[in-house]
Design an enzyme around this catalytic site. Structure first.
Site, PDB file in Angstrom:
ATOM      1  N   HIS A  51      17.618 -14.359  24.563  1.00  0.00           N
ATOM      2  CA  HIS A  51      16.898 -13.117  24.874  1.00  0.00           C
ATOM      3  C   HIS A  51      17.307 -12.575  26.214  1.00  0.00           C
ATOM      4  O   HIS A  51      17.399 -11.365  26.400  1.00  0.00           O
ATOM      5  CB  HIS A  51      15.409 -13.380  24.844  1.00  0.00           C
ATOM      6  CG  HIS A  51      15.019 -14.155  23.650  1.00  0.00           C
ATOM      7  ND1 HIS A  51      14.255 -15.274  23.679  1.00  0.00           N
ATOM      8  CD2 HIS A  51      15.380 -13.973  22.368  1.00  0.00           C
ATOM      9  CE1 HIS A  51      14.133 -15.755  22.471  1.00  0.00           C
ATOM     10  NE2 HIS A  51      14.809 -14.990  21.657  1.00  0.00           N
ATOM     11  N   GLU A  72      21.794  -5.163   7.068  1.00  0.00           N
ATOM     12  CA  GLU A  72      22.303  -6.352   7.749  1.00  0.00           C
ATOM     13  C   GLU A  72      22.701  -7.427   6.751  1.00  0.00           C
ATOM     14  O   GLU A  72      23.394  -8.374   7.094  1.00  0.00           O
ATOM     15  CB  GLU A  72      21.219  -6.934   8.671  1.00  0.00           C
ATOM     16  CG  GLU A  72      20.781  -5.992   9.758  1.00  0.00           C
ATOM     17  CD  GLU A  72      19.621  -6.544  10.572  1.00  0.00           C
ATOM     18  OE1 GLU A  72      19.856  -6.918  11.723  1.00  0.00           O
ATOM     19  OE2 GLU A  72      18.493  -6.599  10.057  1.00  0.00           O
ATOM     20  N   ASP A  95      24.274  -8.864  12.604  1.00  0.00           N
ATOM     21  CA  ASP A  95      23.905  -9.741  11.494  1.00  0.00           C
ATOM     22  C   ASP A  95      24.811  -9.526  10.292  1.00  0.00           C
ATOM     23  O   ASP A  95      25.187 -10.477   9.613  1.00  0.00           O
ATOM     24  CB  ASP A  95      22.440  -9.534  11.111  1.00  0.00           C
ATOM     25  CG  ASP A  95      21.513 -10.353  12.000  1.00  0.00           C
ATOM     26  OD1 ASP A  95      21.828 -11.540  12.203  1.00  0.00           O
ATOM     27  OD2 ASP A  95      20.519  -9.816  12.496  1.00  0.00           O
ATOM     28  N   CYS A 141      23.754   0.490  14.693  1.00  0.00           N
ATOM     29  CA  CYS A 141      23.081   0.108  15.942  1.00  0.00           C
ATOM     30  C   CYS A 141      23.442  -1.305  16.392  1.00  0.00           C
ATOM     31  O   CYS A 141      22.896  -1.802  17.354  1.00  0.00           O
ATOM     32  CB  CYS A 141      21.570   0.237  15.797  1.00  0.00           C
ATOM     33  SG  CYS A 141      20.871  -0.890  14.587  1.00  0.00           S
TER      34      CYS A 141
END
Ligand code: PEP
Ligand code: MG
Length: 743
Positions: A359, A597, A621, A668
């Site tokens: 993260h 994805e 992904d 994105c």
């Protein structure tokens, strides 16, 4: 007086006389400890441990005997950061015989590393003729002496530990993996496990115990306040998850076990601060050997806790300021900590245990600061304010660079800054190719604090708002009102610009502390994201309600992550529409879209395009599932390429079908922020890209130099003749260079 108390009292006298000579110290320990040998090895430049003082070994070996870190029992204790307690040292596989010391007479050995603020300064060892295992009390006493010795060595600094002053001045390079690209030059900001205690020994254990208890009470009050500010009220998953975090944290904070051990150490003659350090150091070393990721996460809690307790003990809550442009060197880093450091002005970070999908990494990219991961040993090797060149683009960090090297990097940085200043002028220009095709550039963000980037970059909207990031930064679930407040701020800041809110994408690597997730072999392909949402509809409904509340009658766009089937998309959409039907005021236009994805969606496009209002491709992904290549595995990084015939074929097909059904398509994933990848996607007809803020202006610069007509013709011919090539990157890059496109 007990042996440890008397030994510590005598050491205190010795230290009170000023710089404690090491020969006196070993003599004292040998006498009080009842051992035949006591030796101190200090770290020299080049990771060598040199015999610096001894009682019992041949004095002629002092200054002569040297062991590498990892060599011999002494080197092994230094390498593993753990004491070695051996009744028969000479038959240990690591034993390295040094005839000049005369040590063959001694069978048993206890070697304890001397560490301070995360660095190994040396090793303290005792030996006895008779084979024996030293008992737990003896190990503890020697560890306490090692802690005192660490203070002596670090106060004496280069005089004792580094006679030529070399270790602290030599340039050192460390390789790593770039987690967020970029270059930064600045002074080191080194975070050790915790700072060293100022006062080590205390004469009045009762007074120290009282200080400890007052500090623990104050720390616990602080934790309660912290949690009271963020704990959702009521029942349900939000509250349960938060309570679990709270409980885990409180358990460590109030844990009678470790506080009892701190109290024991105080009774042994240490100050409260020193006792906290001592016990925390033990726990830290023990936890480091644990492989369970959940338990290892508790290590971060523990370090946080020790910091808070020490703050409470010395009454200092304020952290020292960060020098301008400082570069953070740290072992681990959580997203909240990164935000904290960023707010205080760091320009980059090196995280020894950082990974690409962590993260902190995602945040660092959003904040536009370079981050390098996996550079083991850098924290230990650096001193605060050492000059650091962090070259994340080339996967390296240089401590104390040579003058010539520094000059080269400084020039490079100046060129980059100049380029950046040029980009700033592009802010108000529309994003368009040279031959006039408009391209929509949007932002990927996850925190309200990033909203200023909309104005700063002139982006046309937010193409991906990762709703889970705020929860990760918060360290737990947020309740409906808290979520709604965040989403409303996002919509307020965006004004007329569109915002695509993605529903919670937790699981995989994005785990909330305390969130109960089953152990899985392949978490990236496991019970994550929308799958959790559909199985826990109450949780999902709460988020959807928060989004609708935030909209308060305005338009709202929501998209779902990790959709594998049209049925899942329908189920999620039904939940949203049911909540929307109940909401007053009702949202304006409600647009419902999906991330693409999971490759299986490609063969459900007719049904999907009939129902979805928009599609956004998550290339991160999508590529990992398409090539069966974990996105977080460094060994696979770069092995499979977006610019390969199969991915380009998929994207071309998708773009054509979306265009035919009039469904807006955007990308994105991180690839949308890479100029060459973006160029290819635009060539395939995808003209809406969403990316971290720092990439928007360079992307506009790239577009301004691109002739789309020419590119299309070249790309079509390249794809037609690709014939099994794993990547078309090279020929595409060559074309771009030839046509002066800034990739
Ligand atoms: C993606 O998978 O490309 C994506 C944008 O989602 P995330 O990186 O948050 O998984
Ligand atoms: Mg994704």
């Amino acid at each position: 007086m007990s042996t440890p108390r008397r030994l510590l009292a005598r050491l205190r006298e010795l230290m009170a006389r000023g710089a404690a000579p090491l020969p006196e110290l070993v003599r004292l320990v040998a006498a009080e400890f009842v051992c035949e040998v006591c030796s101190i090895y200090v770290m020299r430049p080049g990771d060598l441990l040199e015999l610096a003082a001894t009682e019992g070994l041949l004095l002629s070996a002092v200054g002569q005997t040297r062991l590498r870190v990892g060599e011999g029992i002494v080197g092994l204790a230094a390498a593993t950061h753990a004491p070695l307690n051996l009744p028969d040292a000479q038959n240990h596989p690591a034993f390295a015989y040094r005839p000049e010391t005369g040590e063959e007479k001694y069978a048993s050995m206890l070697a304890v590393p001397v560490r301070r603020a995360g660095r190994t300064l040396g090793v303290l060892a005792v030996q006895n003729r008779a084979p024996r295992r030293y008992d737990a009390d003896e190990v503890e006493v020697l560890e306490t002496v090692a802690m005192l010795l660490a203070e002596i060595l670090s106060v004496a600094g280069s005089v004792v530990a580094d006679p030529e002053g070399l270790a602290a001045t030599l340039p050192r390079r460390f390789g790593g993996t770039h987690l967020a690209d970029g270059l930064a030059i600045g002074p080191a900001v080194v975070t050790g496990p915790a700072r060293g205690p100022l006062r080590l020994l205390a004469e009045d254990p009762a007074a120290e115990q009282a200080r400890l208890e007052a500090a623990v009470a104050s720390m616990q009050r602080g934790i309660d306040t912290l949690i009271a500010g963020g704990l959702p009220q009521g029942e349900g998953a939000d509250s349960a998850a938060s309570r679990e975090i709270l409980d885990a944290y409180r358990m460590v904070a109030a844990g009678t076990g470790w506080l009892q051990r701190v109290a024991d150490a105080i009774r042994g003659g240490l100050s409260a601060e020193a006792a906290v350090h001592r016990v925390a150091g033990d726990l830290r070393e023990r936890m480091r050997r644990v492989t369970d990721p959940y338990l290892r996460e508790r290590l971060a809690d523990l370090e946080d806790m020790v910091g808070r307790l020490l703050d409470a003990l010395d009454g200092a809550a304020a952290r020292p300021p960060v020098p301008p442009g400082g570069i953070l060197l740290t072992r681990r880093l959580g997203p909240a900590e990164l935000l904290d450091w960023h707010g205080r002005g760091i320009a980059g970070a090196v995280i020894e245990e950082g990974s690409a999908a962590s993260h902190a990494t995602i945040l660092a990219r959003a904040l536009g600061i370079p981050v390098l991961g996996g550079a083991r040993g850098v924290v230990e090797a650096a001193s605060p304010d050492d000059l650091v060149v962090l070259d994340a683009d080339e996967d390296q960090v240089i401590l104390r660079p040579e003058q010539e090297v520094l000059q080269v990097y400084a020039r490079d940085l100046a060129v980059r800054n100049e380029r950046r200043a040029g980009w700033a002028q592009l802010r108000d220009r529309p994003a368009a190719t040279r031959d006039g095709t408009r391209v929509r550039l949007m932002l990927n963000i996850g925190l309200a604090m990033e909203l200023g980037q909309l104005e700063a970059t002139g982006a046309e909207g937010i193409g991906l708002f990762r709703t889970e990031i705020a929860m990760l930064a918060h360290g737990g679930m947020l309740d409906v009102a808290e979520q709604a407040a965040i989403y409303a701020r996002v919509l307020d800041a965006a004004g007329d610009r569109p915002v695509l809110f993605r529903t919670l994408d937790l699981g995989g690597d994005k785990l909330l502390p305390g969130g109960a997730v089953p152990e899985e072999e392949n978490p990236a392909m496991g019970w994550r994201s929308l799958r959790i949402g559909l199985d826990r509809p109450a949780l999902m409904r709460r988020q959807l309600r928060a989004l609708l509340l935030a909209a308060g009658g305005r338009d709202l766009s929501v998209m779902f992550p990790m959709v594998a089937t049209v049925a899942e998309f329908r189920a999620a959409t039904a939940l949203l529409r049911a909540e929307a039907a109940k909401m007053r005021p009702a949202p304006g236009r409600l647009a419902v879209g999906t991330m693409l994805e999971i490759p299986a969606l490609m063969w459900q496009l007719p049904a999907l395009l009939a129902e979805a209002d928009f599609i956004s491709v998550g290339t991160n992904d999508l590529l990992q599932f398409l090539f069966a290549a974990d996105r977080g595995t460094p060994a696979l990084a770069g092995r499979y390429d977006l610019l390969s015939p199969p991915v380009l074929a998929l994207l071309a097909d998708l773009a054509a079908q979306c265009a035919a059904s009039g469904v807006p398509l955007s990308v994105c994933g991180e690839h949308a922020s890479r100029p060459l990848d973006a160029l290819a996607m635009i060539g395939l007809g995808i003209t809406s890209l969403s990316m971290p803020a720092s990439f928007v202006l360079p992307m506009k610069a790239m577009l301004g130099g691109l002739d789309l007509g020419l590119l299309r013709a070249f790309l079509a011919q390249l794809r037609a003749t690709a014939g099994g090539s794993p990547s078309l990157r090279e020929p595409l890059a060559a074309w771009a260079r030839e046509h002066d496109v800034a990739i």
